[in-house]
Design a protein around this motif. Structure first.
Motif, PDB file in Angstrom:
ATOM      1  N   CYS A 297       0.866  -1.176   0.000  1.00 57.79           N
ATOM      2  CA  CYS A 297       0.000   0.000   0.000  1.00 57.79           C
ATOM      3  C   CYS A 297       0.907   1.233   0.000  1.00 57.79           C
ATOM      4  O   CYS A 297       2.132   1.101   0.015  1.00 57.79           O
ATOM      5  N   GLU A 299       1.573   3.374   2.304  1.00 63.43           N
ATOM      6  CA  GLU A 299       2.426   3.491   3.485  1.00 63.43           C
ATOM      7  C   GLU A 299       3.619   2.535   3.408  1.00 63.43           C
ATOM      8  O   GLU A 299       4.714   2.858   3.858  1.00 63.43           O
ATOM      9  N   CYS A 300       3.386   1.369   2.788  1.00 64.71           N
ATOM     10  CA  CYS A 300       4.490   0.408   2.607  1.00 64.71           C
ATOM     11  C   CYS A 300       5.628   1.003   1.773  1.00 64.71           C
ATOM     12  O   CYS A 300       6.777   0.596   1.898  1.00 64.71           O
ATOM     13  N   CYS A 382       2.737  -3.076   8.438  1.00 67.51           N
ATOM     14  CA  CYS A 382       2.334  -1.736   8.019  1.00 67.51           C
ATOM     15  C   CYS A 382       1.060  -1.313   8.752  1.00 67.51           C
ATOM     16  O   CYS A 382       0.095  -2.068   8.826  1.00 67.51           O
ATOM     17  N   HIS A 385      -2.571  -1.378   7.128  1.00 71.61           N
ATOM     18  CA  HIS A 385      -3.252  -2.624   6.735  1.00 71.61           C
ATOM     19  C   HIS A 385      -4.321  -3.035   7.742  1.00 71.61           C
ATOM     20  O   HIS A 385      -4.096  -3.882   8.591  1.00 71.61           O
TER      21      HIS A 385
END
Ligand SMILES: [Zn+2]
Ligand SMILES: [Zn+2]
Length: 570
Positions: A297, A299-300, A382, A385
């Motif tokens: 995602c 943020e990952c 993360c 998630h």
């Protein structure tokens, strides 16, 4: 003739159909050229797969198409044979083969050995889609009917949120309305200034000072009056209820800062929706699709440095917000078109439930014309998630429901220990360590400016007392949910020792999500009866007038009845 493996064209299923048509055309051409002669067997499927560099299913589609025009026939258990050529199949074979041979290279361009799937147009062979020949004179979206996989009903029914109406947003909105996306929700907190005009197709000089979201929505409606639009002049991180996101098919981020992307990313994950991010700077750009549960995602993708930056900003949230507003990135309309177009296409694929490259990024460098596609590595732990469980829809509204009333529902369902968890901090008070004064605030952090945080007497930055947990015994529990920063149609999160509960303020639905901005009341045409009556045939004038008056009576509404010319029939 040497073949460049067509496999490199296969990005996903979208190219599969044109590709099979291409193979069909190639094979037809080879039969016409006598490479494969009448009565002889074609190479095995396995060999043909190798030769064309396509999948077996693509090859089979091509063979089936050739069988349909009776150019080849199957002998079960043996293989495919070239039929006798007669005037019927010969004509069809020429038609099919011409698909690739009539495609001409652009001026000055060397003809490639293979042709891209976009050859001269021909009606699609798609068994799942009925063949409807559109009226291109009258049908604005008729061209799309010719795309084999395009489903106009799906596009017309789609709900798409565009977050940000800047350079990228303008391009995306333009593309969506041109393609007939039925319902578009546009959000931006900014106003138009002259410098925006250099890369914003939807804005005009006279729009200076107006809200970007509103103007973009108005122009979208102007370009294609069949689409429905709604705009919100607000901040995506705080002002849109999660229930709005929940009702979208896809969210397109046209943002210029990390904080807003992070917010959209979390919201999208919470309600399990795909979102398409785009970013541009000078001649560089990137586009990427994030689908909860499929790969990385947003943020990952953050580097350690980016995370540190964010946490520093979060440690002084008041300042962070102001910094976001200052961030300006130089962009051009060209890179905005390129990246915005990719984003719009990804959205169309999602609307059609076509596969998308989730968790991958397309980098485009306009200086070198290099395109890189890279896959991000998902981060195991993360924080983004997390997807909400079952959502309870309550017939209540943010503006009229008090904290007390909401907490009663929560305590009834989850026990007296349950608390409400706010998405943004609620500032309770500001305390000056110097003057020892305290000011009660009770506003969400998004509504408190950095300047306000300073002591009016000594100018020192005051200490902020804030919370994001509501237990129900607060002295301000008679206040409404809206007053503490909860947007309309939001989905609230409550938890007790065991679990989370999710409540949507569904009573807001009608007001918060309507897609009906700039819908004109359908204006009735002013009918001049005299103009409409043309007596060419020998019909009694009396009878014609009766017919026309009857028609007019249907067409004119009550307010316009005075417009009806008074004609006496008798
Ligand atoms: Zn992640
Ligand atoms: Zn002070």
């Amino acid at each position: 003739m040497t073949f460049i493996p067509l496999e490199r064209l296969i990005v996903d299923e979208i190219t599969r159909k044109p590709l099979s048509e291409l193979v069909t055309a190639k094979l037809a051409g080879m039969i016409l050229d006598g490479v494969y002669k009448s009565g002889y067997q074609l190479p095995s499927e396995r060999d043909l797969v190798k030769q064309f560099g396509v999948s077996r299913s693509t090859l089979r589609e091509a063979l089936k198409a050739l069988e349909e025009i009776k150019l080849i026939e199957v002998q079960h258990g043996i293989g495919w044979f070239v039929s006798e050529l007669d005037e019927n199949n010969l004509a069809l074979a020429h038609q099919v083969a011409e698909k690739i041979t009539t495609s001409t290279p652009m001026k000055g361009e060397k003809a490639e050995e293979y042709e891209a799937p976009s050859g001269p147009r021909r009606l699609p062979v798609a068994p799942e889609k009925p063949l409807v020949i559109p009226n291109l004179k009258k049908d604005r979206l008729g061209t799309f009917s010719l795309i084999s996989w395009w489903e106009r009903e799906k596009v017309a029914a789609a709900n798409v949120m565009v977050v940000g109406a800047g350079a990228l947003g303008n391009e995306v909105i333009k593309d969506l309305v041109l393609m007939g996306v039925g319902n578009i929700y546009i959000v931006d907190f900014d106003t138009i200034e002259m410098a925006n005009l250099s890369r914003s197709i939807l804005f005009r000089e006279s729009d200076s000072g107006r809200e970007k979201a509103e103007v973009a929505a108005a122009r979208a409606k102007e370009i294609n009056p069949n689409v429905h639009v709604q705009y919100l002049n607000g901040d995506v991180t705080t002002d849109i209820g999660l229930g709005v996101f929940r009702r979208m098919d896809v969210i397109i981020g046209c943002l210029d800062n990390r904080e807003a992307r992070l917010a959209v990313n979390r919201f999208a994950y919470w309600i399990n929706k795909p979102w398409v991010d785009g970013a541009i700077q000078e001649f560089l750009g990137l586009a990427r699709v994030f689908v909860p549960g499929e790969g990385a995602c947003f943020e990952c993708t953050l580097t350690d440095q980016a995370r540190r930056d964010l946490s520093i900003r979060y440690s002084c949230p008041l300042l962070a917000r102001e910094n976001i507003l200052l961030g300006k990135v130089p962009t051009t309309p060209t890179i905005a078109s390129i990246i915005g177009a990719i984003q719009s296409q990804e959205a169309m694929k999602i609307i059609h439930s076509k596969p998308v490259a989730a968790g991958m990024v397309i980098h485009f460098n306009g200086m070198t014309n290099e395109v890189h596609v890279t896959k991000y590595t998902p981060v195991e732990d993360c924080e983004s998630h997390w997807t909400y469980g079952e959502i309870t829809e309550l017939p209540i509204r943010a503006e009229t429901t008090t904290i007390d009333e909401m907490m009663q529902i929560i305590h009834r369902d989850m026990g007296p220990e349950a608390v409400l968890e706010l998405d943004q901090e609620l500032i309770l008070s500001l305390k000056c360590p110097n003057c020892h004064t305290e000011e009660k605030i009770l506003q969400p952090i998004s509504k408190v400016g950095f300047n306000q945080a300073h002591c009016p007497s000594c100018g020192l930055l005051r200490e902020t007392e804030m919370t994001h947990i509501i237990s129900g015994d607060e002295p301000f529990s008679s206040r409404t949910l809206a007053s503490i920063g909860i947007p309309a149609l939001h989905i609230l999160r409550a938890y007790n020792e065991d679990q989370y509960y999710f409540y949507e303020l569904s009573g807001d639905l009608e007001n918060a999500l309507h897609f009906s901005h700039f819908e004109k009341q359908i204006e009735q045409p002013r009918i001049k009866l005299r103009d409409r009556i043309k007596i060419k045939e020998k019909v009694h004038l009396k009878d014609r007038l009766k017919i026309k008056l009857h028609e007019s009576a249907i067409k004119l509404n009550i307010q316009q009845q005075e417009e009806v010319p008074k004609i006496h029939v008798d």
